[in-house]
Design a protein around this motif. Structure first.
Motif, mmCIF file in Angstrom:
data_model
loop_
_atom_site.group_PDB
_atom_site.id
_atom_site.type_symbol
_atom_site.label_atom_id
_atom_site.label_comp_id
_atom_site.label_asym_id
_atom_site.label_seq_id
_atom_site.Cartn_x
_atom_site.Cartn_y
_atom_site.Cartn_z
ATOM 1 N N TRP A 21 43.698 101.906 16.501
ATOM 2 C CA TRP A 21 44.561 101.282 17.495
ATOM 3 C C TRP A 21 44.742 99.817 17.122
ATOM 4 O O TRP A 21 44.078 99.303 16.231
ATOM 5 N N ILE A 22 45.650 99.153 17.809
ATOM 6 C CA ILE A 22 45.971 97.750 17.518
ATOM 7 C C ILE A 22 45.370 96.861 18.595
ATOM 8 O O ILE A 22 45.559 97.113 19.786
ATOM 9 N N LEU A 23 44.663 95.832 18.178
ATOM 10 C CA LEU A 23 44.142 94.822 19.086
ATOM 11 C C LEU A 23 45.029 93.594 18.946
ATOM 12 O O LEU A 23 45.204 93.068 17.838
ATOM 13 N N ILE A 24 45.598 93.151 20.046
ATOM 14 C CA ILE A 24 46.457 91.964 20.026
ATOM 15 C C ILE A 24 45.680 90.822 20.660
ATOM 16 O O ILE A 24 45.257 90.896 21.814
ATOM 17 N N GLU A 25 45.468 89.774 19.872
ATOM 18 C CA GLU A 25 44.776 88.587 20.366
ATOM 19 C C GLU A 25 45.694 87.384 20.228
ATOM 20 O O GLU A 25 46.386 87.241 19.229
ATOM 21 N N SER A 26 45.666 86.527 21.203
ATOM 22 C CA SER A 26 46.468 85.318 21.169
ATOM 23 C C SER A 26 45.865 84.320 20.187
ATOM 24 O O SER A 26 44.647 84.158 20.122
ATOM 25 N N LEU A 27 46.724 83.647 19.444
ATOM 26 C CA LEU A 27 46.257 82.641 18.507
ATOM 27 C C LEU A 27 46.375 81.231 19.060
ATOM 28 O O LEU A 27 46.080 80.270 18.367
ATOM 29 N N THR A 28 46.763 81.117 20.316
ATOM 30 C CA THR A 28 46.894 79.787 20.914
ATOM 31 C C THR A 28 45.546 79.298 21.392
ATOM 32 O O THR A 28 44.693 80.060 21.807
ATOM 33 N N SER A 29 45.352 77.988 21.325
ATOM 34 C CA SER A 29 44.101 77.381 21.757
ATOM 35 C C SER A 29 44.086 77.201 23.266
ATOM 36 O O SER A 29 45.113 76.869 23.856
ATOM 37 N N PRO A 30 42.942 77.404 23.893
ATOM 38 C CA PRO A 30 42.861 77.166 25.339
ATOM 39 C C PRO A 30 43.018 75.674 25.629
ATOM 40 O O PRO A 30 42.609 74.841 24.823
ATOM 41 N N LYS A 31 43.602 75.357 26.763
ATOM 42 C CA LYS A 31 43.809 73.943 27.133
ATOM 43 C C LYS A 31 42.626 73.384 27.848
ATOM 44 O O LYS A 31 41.854 73.996 28.448
#
Length: 58
Positions: A48-58
């Motif tokens: 399956w595909i795991l989608i993770e955000s590459l943006t840094s937390p603020k």
């Protein structure tokens, strides 16, 4: 049709005896989905595909 994907297996984490295995990283969802289908057909039918955000937390 033959599809090439980099087979760089890594165990990312485990939770209750369930292991996430990384087969590769892809720039687009379309590339990831294509690789997932090939992986399902040749290596692991439960991939399956795991989608993770590459943006840094603020």
């Amino acid at each position: 049709m033959s599809f090439y994907f980099k087979l760089d297996l890594k165990i990312l984490s485990s939770l209750k005896k369930i292991y996430r295995i990384l087969y590769g990283s892809y720039a687009t969802f379309a590339e990831a989905d294509k690789a997932k289908q090939e992986i399902r057909n040749t290596i692991n039918p439960d991939a399956w595909i795991l989608i993770e955000s590459l943006t840094s937390p603020k």
